[in-house]
Motif scaffolding. Structure first.
Motif, PDB file in Angstrom:
ATOM      1  N   ALA A  75       0.855  -1.197   0.073  1.00  0.00           N
ATOM      2  CA  ALA A  75       0.024  -0.050  -0.146  1.00  0.00           C
ATOM      3  C   ALA A  75       0.865   1.408  -0.120  1.00  0.00           C
ATOM      4  O   ALA A  75       0.639   1.986  -1.034  1.00  0.00           O
ATOM      5  N   GLU A  76       1.860   1.414   0.898  1.00  0.00           N
ATOM      6  CA  GLU A  76       2.621   2.468   1.029  1.00  0.00           C
ATOM      7  C   GLU A  76       4.115   1.889   0.296  1.00  0.00           C
ATOM      8  O   GLU A  76       4.817   1.233   1.031  1.00  0.00           O
ATOM      9  N   LYS A  77       4.471   2.505  -0.743  1.00  0.00           N
ATOM     10  CA  LYS A  77       5.874   1.910  -1.570  1.00  0.00           C
ATOM     11  C   LYS A  77       6.933   2.563  -0.523  1.00  0.00           C
ATOM     12  O   LYS A  77       6.841   3.841  -0.140  1.00  0.00           O
ATOM     13  N   PRO A  78       7.925   1.683  -0.488  1.00  0.00           N
ATOM     14  CA  PRO A  78       8.837   1.606   0.526  1.00  0.00           C
ATOM     15  C   PRO A  78      10.065   2.755  -0.384  1.00  0.00           C
ATOM     16  O   PRO A  78       9.867   2.920  -1.646  1.00  0.00           O
ATOM     17  N   ASN A  79      10.584   3.541   0.241  1.00  0.00           N
ATOM     18  CA  ASN A  79      11.669   4.755  -0.327  1.00  0.00           C
ATOM     19  C   ASN A  79      12.571   3.754  -1.107  1.00  0.00           C
ATOM     20  O   ASN A  79      13.257   4.331  -2.148  1.00  0.00           O
ATOM     21  N   ASN A  80      13.168   2.824  -0.806  1.00  0.00           N
ATOM     22  CA  ASN A  80      14.361   2.001  -1.404  1.00  0.00           C
ATOM     23  C   ASN A  80      13.748   0.687  -2.030  1.00  0.00           C
ATOM     24  O   ASN A  80      13.580  -0.197  -1.064  1.00  0.00           O
ATOM     25  N   ALA A  81      13.266   0.477  -3.179  1.00  0.00           N
ATOM     26  CA  ALA A  81      12.619  -0.669  -3.767  1.00  0.00           C
ATOM     27  C   ALA A  81      13.586  -1.660  -3.677  1.00  0.00           C
ATOM     28  O   ALA A  81      13.486  -2.873  -3.345  1.00  0.00           O
ATOM     29  N   ALA A  82      14.791  -1.465  -3.959  1.00  0.00           N
ATOM     30  CA  ALA A  82      15.845  -2.616  -4.285  1.00  0.00           C
ATOM     31  C   ALA A  82      16.311  -3.536  -2.773  1.00  0.00           C
ATOM     32  O   ALA A  82      16.218  -4.571  -2.575  1.00  0.00           O
ATOM     33  N   GLU A  83      15.986  -2.390  -1.706  1.00  0.00           N
ATOM     34  CA  GLU A  83      16.062  -2.928  -0.236  1.00  0.00           C
ATOM     35  C   GLU A  83      14.971  -3.917  -0.065  1.00  0.00           C
ATOM     36  O   GLU A  83      15.003  -4.603   0.817  1.00  0.00           O
ATOM     37  N   PHE A  84      13.710  -3.344  -0.359  1.00  0.00           N
ATOM     38  CA  PHE A  84      12.425  -4.244  -0.059  1.00  0.00           C
ATOM     39  C   PHE A  84      12.725  -5.525  -0.769  1.00  0.00           C
ATOM     40  O   PHE A  84      12.356  -6.511  -0.047  1.00  0.00           O
ATOM     41  N   VAL A  85      13.345  -5.558  -1.862  1.00  0.00           N
ATOM     42  CA  VAL A  85      13.455  -6.724  -2.782  1.00  0.00           C
ATOM     43  C   VAL A  85      14.130  -7.626  -1.823  1.00  0.00           C
ATOM     44  O   VAL A  85      13.956  -8.904  -1.737  1.00  0.00           O
ATOM     45  N   ARG A  86      15.489  -7.243  -1.371  1.00  0.00           N
ATOM     46  CA  ARG A  86      16.501  -7.785  -0.715  1.00  0.00           C
ATOM     47  C   ARG A  86      15.670  -8.672   0.423  1.00  0.00           C
ATOM     48  O   ARG A  86      16.028  -9.656   0.728  1.00  0.00           O
ATOM     49  N   ARG A  87      15.317  -7.649   1.308  1.00  0.00           N
ATOM     50  CA  ARG A  87      14.511  -8.128   2.525  1.00  0.00           C
ATOM     51  C   ARG A  87      13.550  -9.378   2.112  1.00  0.00           C
ATOM     52  O   ARG A  87      13.395 -10.361   2.868  1.00  0.00           O
ATOM     53  N   PHE A  88      12.638  -8.849   1.272  1.00  0.00           N
ATOM     54  CA  PHE A  88      11.661 -10.035   0.729  1.00  0.00           C
ATOM     55  C   PHE A  88      12.143 -11.461   0.676  1.00  0.00           C
ATOM     56  O   PHE A  88      11.523 -12.433   0.702  1.00  0.00           O
ATOM     57  N   MET A  89      13.275 -11.379  -0.130  1.00  0.00           N
ATOM     58  CA  MET A  89      13.833 -12.554  -0.630  1.00  0.00           C
ATOM     59  C   MET A  89      14.748 -13.245   0.508  1.00  0.00           C
ATOM     60  O   MET A  89      15.329 -14.286   0.369  1.00  0.00           O
ATOM     61  N   GLY A  90      14.767 -12.566   1.552  1.00  0.00           N
ATOM     62  CA  GLY A  90      15.458 -13.231   2.743  1.00  0.00           C
ATOM     63  C   GLY A  90      16.977 -12.716   3.110  1.00  0.00           C
ATOM     64  O   GLY A  90      17.482 -13.216   4.001  1.00  0.00           O
ATOM     65  N   ALA A  91      17.143 -11.766   2.188  1.00  0.00           N
ATOM     66  CA  ALA A  91      18.512 -11.078   2.443  1.00  0.00           C
ATOM     67  C   ALA A  91      18.754 -10.658   4.117  1.00  0.00           C
ATOM     68  O   ALA A  91      18.118 -10.115   4.372  1.00  0.00           O
ATOM     69  N   THR A  92      19.839 -11.100   4.571  1.00  0.00           N
ATOM     70  CA  THR A  92      19.848 -10.951   6.094  1.00  0.00           C
ATOM     71  C   THR A  92      21.233  -9.852   6.067  1.00  0.00           C
ATOM     72  O   THR A  92      22.038 -10.091   5.355  1.00  0.00           O
ATOM     73  N   GLY A  93      20.989  -9.064   6.878  1.00  0.00           N
ATOM     74  CA  GLY A  93      22.028  -8.017   6.859  1.00  0.00           C
ATOM     75  C   GLY A  93      21.308  -6.561   7.129  1.00  0.00           C
ATOM     76  O   GLY A  93      20.244  -6.441   7.138  1.00  0.00           O
ATOM     77  N   PRO A  94      22.256  -5.530   7.336  1.00  0.00           N
ATOM     78  CA  PRO A  94      21.831  -4.010   7.441  1.00  0.00           C
ATOM     79  C   PRO A  94      21.114  -3.463   6.272  1.00  0.00           C
ATOM     80  O   PRO A  94      21.677  -3.742   5.426  1.00  0.00           O
TER      81      PRO A  94
END
Length: 98
Positions: free
Chosen positions: A39-58
């Motif tokens: 609903a609310e698009k994140p400021n950093n789309a790439a970061e969203f995709v990384r986190r969604f795909m399970g990337a762990t890290g800061p």
């Protein structure tokens, strides 16, 4: 010209099949669909995709904080090294004088 084009095309097709077989295409598709449905698009789309795909890290903000902390820690370390050298010199003067 066709002979140089075909090997590239077959390599691309082979790579596409490799990505599909490994589940990469599905994983990326799911991540992009989830981003689309936000609903609310994140400021950093790439970061969203990384986190969604399970990337762990800061994330980027956390990395900036970590970099700043590291810089402060390095400065403190250098300061303590200098202080340590000064104290060693003083100690040698007192021990040498006895």
């Amino acid at each position: 010209m066709t002979s140089t084009y075909r090997p590239n095309e077959s390599k691309r097709e082979e790579f596409r099949r490799y990505l599909e077989k490994g589940g990469v295409v599905d994983a990326i598709t799911r991540a992009l669909v989830a981003l689309y449905e936000e609903a609310e698009k994140p400021n950093n789309a790439a970061e969203f995709v990384r986190r969604f795909m399970g990337a762990t890290g800061p994330d980027t903000a956390e990395m900036e904080t970590i970099k700043n902390e590291l810089m402060v820690t390095r400065e403190k370390y250098e300061e303590l090294l200098r202080e340590n050298e000064t104290l060693k010199e003083k100690l040698q003067k007192y021990e040498g004088g006895q």
